[in-house]
Design an enzyme around this catalytic site. Structure first.
Site, PDB file in Angstrom:
ATOM      1  CE1 TYR A   1      -6.315   2.817  52.299  1.00 24.92           C
ATOM      2  CE2 TYR A   1      -7.751   0.945  51.893  1.00 24.92           C
ATOM      3  CZ  TYR A   1      -6.509   1.523  51.826  1.00 24.92           C
ATOM      4  OH  TYR A   1      -5.464   0.834  51.291  1.00 24.92           O
TER       5      TYR A   1
ATOM      6  CE  LYS B   1       5.625  13.787  54.227  1.00 26.74           C
ATOM      7  NZ  LYS B   1       7.070  13.521  54.004  1.00 26.74           N
TER       8      LYS B   1
ATOM      9  CG  ASP C   1       9.500  10.881  54.114  1.00 32.57           C
ATOM     10  OD1 ASP C   1       9.266  10.792  55.340  1.00 32.57           O
ATOM     11  OD2 ASP C   1       9.917  11.931  53.591  1.00 32.57           O
TER      12      ASP C   1
ATOM     13  CG  ASP D   1      -2.665  -0.690  51.370  1.00 34.19           C
ATOM     14  OD1 ASP D   1      -2.751  -1.930  51.416  1.00 34.19           O
ATOM     15  OD2 ASP D   1      -2.715  -0.035  50.310  1.00 34.19           O
TER      16      ASP D   1
ATOM     17  CG  ASP E   1       1.538  -4.753  49.747  1.00 34.59           C
ATOM     18  OD1 ASP E   1       0.803  -5.238  50.627  1.00 34.59           O
ATOM     19  OD2 ASP E   1       1.264  -4.781  48.528  1.00 34.59           O
TER      20      ASP E   1
HETATM   21  C1  IPM Z   1      -4.982  -4.871  51.836  1.00 29.96           C
HETATM   22  C2  IPM Z   1      -5.470  -4.605  50.439  1.00 29.96           C
HETATM   23  C3  IPM Z   1      -6.759  -3.795  50.503  1.00 29.96           C
HETATM   24  C4  IPM Z   1      -6.454  -2.499  51.207  1.00 29.96           C
HETATM   25  C5  IPM Z   1      -7.426  -3.548  49.140  1.00 29.96           C
HETATM   26  C6  IPM Z   1      -7.712  -4.858  48.410  1.00 29.96           C
HETATM   27  C7  IPM Z   1      -8.661  -2.705  49.262  1.00 29.96           C
HETATM   28  O1  IPM Z   1      -4.492  -3.963  49.696  1.00 29.96           O
HETATM   29  O2  IPM Z   1      -5.712  -5.496  52.619  1.00 29.96           O
HETATM   30  O3  IPM Z   1      -3.864  -4.447  52.161  1.00 29.96           O
HETATM   31  O4  IPM Z   1      -6.018  -1.529  50.580  1.00 29.96           O
HETATM   32  O5  IPM Z   1      -6.669  -2.426  52.415  1.00 29.96           O
HETATM   33 MG    MG Z   2      -2.635  -3.762  50.676  1.00 30.82          MG
END
Ligand code: IPM
Ligand code: MG
Length: 386
Positions: A169, A219, A251, A275, A279
């Site tokens: 990042y 990884k 993975d 990240d 999710d």
């Molecule tokens: C999160 C989001 C952010 C990230 C984006 C919006 C830059 O997906 O906070 O998980 O990738 O960190």
């Molecule tokens: Mg995210």
């Protein structure tokens, strides 16, 4: 309750700090003593969920708010996704409450155009919030809202500790006529401090009896940064004898998270893996609309925000699920403002609203006893349950 079991000292800090109020002169008015929260509503549904969160906060106590711009809203107004003034206001606050950033209006592949997400990344870097905590625990009322079967997710109570200010990042980026570069760098010091945060979280969640478990995800079969990561996390682990450490390739971790999520306790991983995995883990709770987060550093205020994005498709329609933001407010009360009792009350109120059958569109399954509601009705129900 929505336990995280982390219990770090207040003001969004990972290290010991002065106790709240010990520099406050007696002559100050009540308004001066109120915790100062910078509110960054951002884009899409951000303003709606943050307004809902403010009304919840107001029914818990007295808070001072400072509204600042971030993301696309800031680009439109000021030409930059995060102004120096907004960052300075955050730095001088007790905590930062954030909605969401981004939307199709500002989507661009032009490397020179400002993007809303840069505001978020600038905020994390500017406040040195290297530890992002994302607790995942499906609430009883939502066990059937997850795309995963109830028997698969029952008993899940895990915490993702995501490194937030390093890796790909924040590495060098470049674009040539027919190539592009994103560099991934990690230093020993960066890995060490997130490992310490993760081991400490595992220790605290387990309590005095021990038995905490930490899974480090990398990884290492491919990436040099992952091999350093694994080495450093193992070294730090030798200082935490009561926490059982294991390593998992990313993975495999992605697969295990849906196959058998209850095996996990604390997961620590680098920025981009965190990240993606968070999710994925969010869906265990039924909806991305349920997952809160806290971003903490070694001093100064933390940032508290829902994990979901700005959902531009439903923005302005009053349909957004505000619960991840409420749960983020609970994390703010617990980790940022040293008000654990209020945090518990709010967690319980969220559960009560769901137990009463209320469901925003993202959670609605049509099962008996469910009532489909919008942001306002859900907010009212949570406030009523407080
Ligand atoms: C999160 C989001 C952010 C990230 C984006 C919006 C830059 O997906 O906070 O998980 O990738 O960190
Ligand atoms: Mg995210």
């Amino acid at each position: 309750m929505f336990p995280t079991g982390i219990g770090w000292p207040g003001r969004g800090s990972l290290s010991a700090r002065r106790t709240a109020g010990d520099t406050v002169p007696r002559t100050m008015s009540q308004a001066d003593k109120d915790p100062r929260i910078v509110v960054l509503a951002g884009d899409g549904i951000g303003p709606e969920i943050v307004a809902a969160a403010r009304s919840v906060l107001d029914s818990l106590g007295s808070f001072g708010y400072d509204e600042q711009l971030i993301g696309g809203a800031s680009i439109d107004e000021l030409g930059t996704p995060l102004s120096d003034d907004a960052l300075a206001a955050c730095r001088h606050s007790d905590a930062v409450l954030l909605g969401a950033v981004g939307g199709p209006k500002w989507d661009t592949t032009d490397p020179d155009a400002p993007r809303p997400e840069q505001g978020l990344l600038g905020l994390r870097k500017g406040l040195e919030l290297y530890a992002n905590l994302r607790p995942v625990k499906p609430l009883g009322a939502l066990l059937d809202a997850s795309p995963l079967r109830r028997e698969r997710i029952e008993g899940t109570d895990l915490l993702v500790v995501r490194e937030l200010t390093g890796g790909i990042y924040f590495g060098r980026k470049d674009r040539g006529p027919d190539s592009a570069l994103d560099e991934c760098v990690y230093t020993t010091a960066e890995i060490e401090r997130i490992a310490v945060a993760a081991f400490a979280a595992a220790e605290r969640r387990a309590g005095p009896g021990g038995g905490g478990r930490l899974t480090s995800v990398d990884k290492a079969n491919v990436l040099e940064t992952s091999r350093l990561w694994r080495e450093v996390v193992s070294d730090v682990g030798s200082r935490y004898e009561t926490v059982e450490l294991d390593h998992l390739l990313v993975d495999n971790a992605a697969m295990q998270l849906v196959a058998d999520p209850s095996q996990f306790d604390v997961i620590v991983t680098e920025n981009m893996f965190g990240d993606i995995l968070s999710d994925e883990a969010a869906m265990i709770t039924g909806s991305l609309g349920m997952l809160p987060s806290a971003s903490l550093g070694d001093g100064g205020p933390g940032v508290f925000e829902p994990v979901h994005g700005s959902a531009p498709d439903i923005a302005g329609g009053g349909a957004a699920n505000p619960l991840a933001t409420f749960l983020s407010v609970a994390m703010m009360l617990r980790h940022g403002l040293d008000r654990p009792a209020d945090a518990d009350r709010l967690d319980d109120a969220v559960e009560a609203a769901l137990a009463g059958g209320l469901r925003t569109a993202d959670l609605f399954t049509g099962a008996e006893g469910e009532r489909r509601v919008g942001t306002a009705a859900m907010t009212d129900a949570v406030i009523a349950a407080l």
